[in-house]
Design a protein around this motif. Structure first.
Motif, PDB file in Angstrom:
ATOM      1  N   MET A   1       0.729  -1.235  -0.035  1.00  0.00           N
ATOM      2  CA  MET A   1      -0.068  -0.150   0.134  1.00  0.00           C
ATOM      3  C   MET A   1       0.766   1.235  -0.007  1.00  0.00           C
ATOM      4  O   MET A   1       0.575   2.135  -0.575  1.00  0.00           O
ATOM      5  CB  MET A   1      -0.964  -0.095   1.331  1.00  0.00           C
ATOM      6  N   SER A   2       1.892   1.164   0.530  1.00  0.00           N
ATOM      7  CA  SER A   2       2.799   2.394   0.801  1.00  0.00           C
ATOM      8  C   SER A   2       3.423   2.819  -0.633  1.00  0.00           C
ATOM      9  O   SER A   2       3.805   3.845  -0.669  1.00  0.00           O
ATOM     10  CB  SER A   2       4.121   2.323   1.779  1.00  0.00           C
ATOM     11  N   GLU A   3       3.698   1.829  -1.562  1.00  0.00           N
ATOM     12  CA  GLU A   3       4.163   2.350  -2.802  1.00  0.00           C
ATOM     13  C   GLU A   3       3.336   3.197  -3.612  1.00  0.00           C
ATOM     14  O   GLU A   3       3.806   3.931  -4.427  1.00  0.00           O
ATOM     15  CB  GLU A   3       4.232   0.961  -3.719  1.00  0.00           C
ATOM     16  N   ASN A   4       2.000   3.397  -3.174  1.00  0.00           N
ATOM     17  CA  ASN A   4       1.128   4.049  -3.907  1.00  0.00           C
ATOM     18  C   ASN A   4       0.949   5.334  -3.298  1.00  0.00           C
ATOM     19  O   ASN A   4       0.115   6.458  -3.926  1.00  0.00           O
ATOM     20  CB  ASN A   4      -0.324   3.308  -4.068  1.00  0.00           C
ATOM     21  N   VAL A   5       1.574   5.564  -2.194  1.00  0.00           N
ATOM     22  CA  VAL A   5       1.545   7.098  -1.531  1.00  0.00           C
ATOM     23  C   VAL A   5       2.726   8.105  -2.132  1.00  0.00           C
ATOM     24  O   VAL A   5       3.490   7.675  -2.394  1.00  0.00           O
ATOM     25  CB  VAL A   5       2.077   6.874   0.083  1.00  0.00           C
ATOM     26  N   LEU A   6       1.803   9.294  -2.653  1.00  0.00           N
ATOM     27  CA  LEU A   6       2.793  10.145  -3.399  1.00  0.00           C
ATOM     28  C   LEU A   6       3.469  11.009  -2.307  1.00  0.00           C
ATOM     29  O   LEU A   6       2.896  11.504  -1.223  1.00  0.00           O
ATOM     30  CB  LEU A   6       1.954  11.121  -4.028  1.00  0.00           C
ATOM     31  N   ASN A   7       4.641  11.329  -2.542  1.00  0.00           N
ATOM     32  CA  ASN A   7       5.508  11.997  -1.689  1.00  0.00           C
ATOM     33  C   ASN A   7       5.467  13.479  -2.217  1.00  0.00           C
ATOM     34  O   ASN A   7       6.160  13.848  -3.320  1.00  0.00           O
ATOM     35  CB  ASN A   7       7.089  11.673  -1.839  1.00  0.00           C
ATOM     36  N   PHE A   8       4.681  14.420  -1.973  1.00  0.00           N
ATOM     37  CA  PHE A   8       4.418  15.797  -2.424  1.00  0.00           C
ATOM     38  C   PHE A   8       5.624  16.657  -2.259  1.00  0.00           C
ATOM     39  O   PHE A   8       5.765  17.537  -3.113  1.00  0.00           O
ATOM     40  CB  PHE A   8       3.307  16.150  -1.824  1.00  0.00           C
ATOM     41  N   GLN A   9       6.251  16.384  -1.093  1.00  0.00           N
ATOM     42  CA  GLN A   9       7.712  17.336  -1.047  1.00  0.00           C
ATOM     43  C   GLN A   9       8.810  17.079  -2.152  1.00  0.00           C
ATOM     44  O   GLN A   9       9.190  17.836  -2.679  1.00  0.00           O
ATOM     45  CB  GLN A   9       8.277  17.292   0.268  1.00  0.00           C
ATOM     46  N   LYS A  10       8.815  15.608  -2.356  1.00  0.00           N
ATOM     47  CA  LYS A  10       9.615  15.304  -3.554  1.00  0.00           C
ATOM     48  C   LYS A  10       9.331  15.789  -4.830  1.00  0.00           C
ATOM     49  O   LYS A  10       9.972  16.279  -5.663  1.00  0.00           O
ATOM     50  CB  LYS A  10      10.034  13.753  -3.523  1.00  0.00           C
ATOM     51  N   LYS A  11       7.927  15.831  -5.284  1.00  0.00           N
ATOM     52  CA  LYS A  11       7.499  16.327  -6.608  1.00  0.00           C
ATOM     53  C   LYS A  11       7.392  17.837  -6.803  1.00  0.00           C
ATOM     54  O   LYS A  11       7.692  17.976  -7.801  1.00  0.00           O
ATOM     55  CB  LYS A  11       5.905  15.697  -6.341  1.00  0.00           C
ATOM     56  N   ARG A  12       7.397  18.217  -5.629  1.00  0.00           N
ATOM     57  CA  ARG A  12       7.511  19.932  -5.470  1.00  0.00           C
ATOM     58  C   ARG A  12       8.843  20.145  -5.862  1.00  0.00           C
ATOM     59  O   ARG A  12       9.319  21.013  -6.550  1.00  0.00           O
ATOM     60  CB  ARG A  12       7.093  20.406  -3.999  1.00  0.00           C
ATOM     61  N   GLU A  13       9.977  19.511  -5.131  1.00  0.00           N
ATOM     62  CA  GLU A  13      11.416  19.954  -5.304  1.00  0.00           C
ATOM     63  C   GLU A  13      11.571  19.519  -6.769  1.00  0.00           C
ATOM     64  O   GLU A  13      12.415  20.131  -7.471  1.00  0.00           O
ATOM     65  CB  GLU A  13      12.231  19.052  -4.472  1.00  0.00           C
ATOM     66  N   GLU A  14      10.999  18.703  -7.160  1.00  0.00           N
ATOM     67  CA  GLU A  14      11.472  18.021  -8.886  1.00  0.00           C
ATOM     68  C   GLU A  14      10.831  19.375  -9.698  1.00  0.00           C
ATOM     69  O   GLU A  14      11.571  19.447 -10.671  1.00  0.00           O
ATOM     70  CB  GLU A  14      10.879  16.804  -9.350  1.00  0.00           C
ATOM     71  N   THR A  15       9.592  19.666  -9.558  1.00  0.00           N
ATOM     72  CA  THR A  15       9.178  20.637 -10.343  1.00  0.00           C
ATOM     73  C   THR A  15      10.005  22.145 -10.023  1.00  0.00           C
ATOM     74  O   THR A  15      10.287  22.620 -11.273  1.00  0.00           O
ATOM     75  CB  THR A  15       7.551  20.917  -9.806  1.00  0.00           C
ATOM     76  N   ILE A  16      10.301  22.351  -9.083  1.00  0.00           N
ATOM     77  CA  ILE A  16      11.026  23.638  -8.674  1.00  0.00           C
ATOM     78  C   ILE A  16      12.468  23.429  -9.541  1.00  0.00           C
ATOM     79  O   ILE A  16      13.015  24.414 -10.331  1.00  0.00           O
ATOM     80  CB  ILE A  16      11.226  23.944  -7.164  1.00  0.00           C
ATOM     81  N   GLU A  17      13.208  22.070  -9.612  1.00  0.00           N
ATOM     82  CA  GLU A  17      14.382  21.946 -10.175  1.00  0.00           C
ATOM     83  C   GLU A  17      14.245  22.189 -11.735  1.00  0.00           C
ATOM     84  O   GLU A  17      15.306  22.762 -12.418  1.00  0.00           O
ATOM     85  CB  GLU A  17      14.837  20.798  -9.694  1.00  0.00           C
ATOM     86  N   LYS A  18      13.165  21.454 -12.203  1.00  0.00           N
ATOM     87  CA  LYS A  18      12.873  21.710 -13.713  1.00  0.00           C
ATOM     88  C   LYS A  18      12.491  23.211 -14.143  1.00  0.00           C
ATOM     89  O   LYS A  18      13.142  23.607 -15.240  1.00  0.00           O
ATOM     90  CB  LYS A  18      11.401  20.696 -13.830  1.00  0.00           C
ATOM     91  N   LYS A  19      11.976  23.923 -13.200  1.00  0.00           N
ATOM     92  CA  LYS A  19      11.575  25.176 -13.473  1.00  0.00           C
ATOM     93  C   LYS A  19      13.089  26.039 -13.473  1.00  0.00           C
ATOM     94  O   LYS A  19      13.223  26.970 -14.373  1.00  0.00           O
ATOM     95  CB  LYS A  19      10.809  26.008 -12.481  1.00  0.00           C
ATOM     96  N   ARG A  20      13.826  25.644 -12.589  1.00  0.00           N
ATOM     97  CA  ARG A  20      15.280  26.279 -12.241  1.00  0.00           C
ATOM     98  C   ARG A  20      15.798  26.190 -13.587  1.00  0.00           C
ATOM     99  O   ARG A  20      16.511  27.290 -14.128  1.00  0.00           O
ATOM    100  CB  ARG A  20      16.016  26.117 -11.237  1.00  0.00           C
ATOM    101  N   ARG A  21      16.041  24.963 -14.100  1.00  0.00           N
ATOM    102  CA  ARG A  21      16.911  24.763 -15.321  1.00  0.00           C
ATOM    103  C   ARG A  21      16.301  25.283 -16.584  1.00  0.00           C
ATOM    104  O   ARG A  21      17.232  25.920 -17.456  1.00  0.00           O
ATOM    105  CB  ARG A  21      16.823  23.058 -15.475  1.00  0.00           C
TER     106      ARG A  21
END
Length: 152
Positions: free
Chosen positions: A1-21
């Motif tokens: 069940m824990s495999e389906n839980v989204l890590n919003f902090q990690k996703k937010r950091e990925e989005t910020i990194e994509k915008k920065r690049r």
């Protein structure tokens, strides 16, 4: 069940990194010019910045295996980060690695990963610029034209 839980902090950091690049590419291609002094005659050569962080930068130069000489690790380079046509921030970087890179257009480059010499007083200006880029990526929004703007 824990495999389906989204890590919003990690996703937010990925989005910020994509915008920065994305923002970096726009700045490096249209605003910030980088040049370096490479030879003993103090000749200035253009380089293309690829990435920048508090610790260092990645730049590329056109590469011909048959005639160009690769920089050794720990080689010190004086760089000029131009923000206007006539004004720049001087920085010093030390090569940490170099590797060949073939771009999608078939052009071969040498990518150099470098570490900033943070002891230079001028690095404070670069540090502030880099902080701005990270902050901009985190807090900026995309204008989708959904709100009218009026200027007086």
């Amino acid at each position: 069940m824990s495999e389906n839980v989204l890590n919003f902090q990690k996703k937010r950091e990925e989005t910020i990194e994509k915008k920065r690049r994305s923002f970096e590419r726009l700045l490096f291609q249209n605003f910030l010019g980088a040049y370096t002094v490479i030879d003993a005659h103090e000749t200035v050569y253009p380089v293309e910045l690829i990435d920048i962080s508090q610790d260092g930068c990645l730049f590329q130069i056109p590469w011909n295996f048959n005639k160009d000489k690769k920089f050794n690790d720990d080689f010190e380079i004086k760089m000029r980060m131009y923000f206007t046509k006539h004004s720049y921030i001087p920085v010093i970087v030390n090569i940490r690695y170099g590797k060949e890179f073939v771009d999608s257009d078939g052009q071969t480059y040498m990518h150099y990963g470098c570490e900033f010499d943070k002891s230079l007083p001028s690095f404070d200006a670069m540090r502030n610029f880099i902080n701005f880029m990270y902050s901009f990526a985190e807090h900026s929004a995309i204008d989708k034209g959904d709100v009218k703007t009026y200027f007086l």
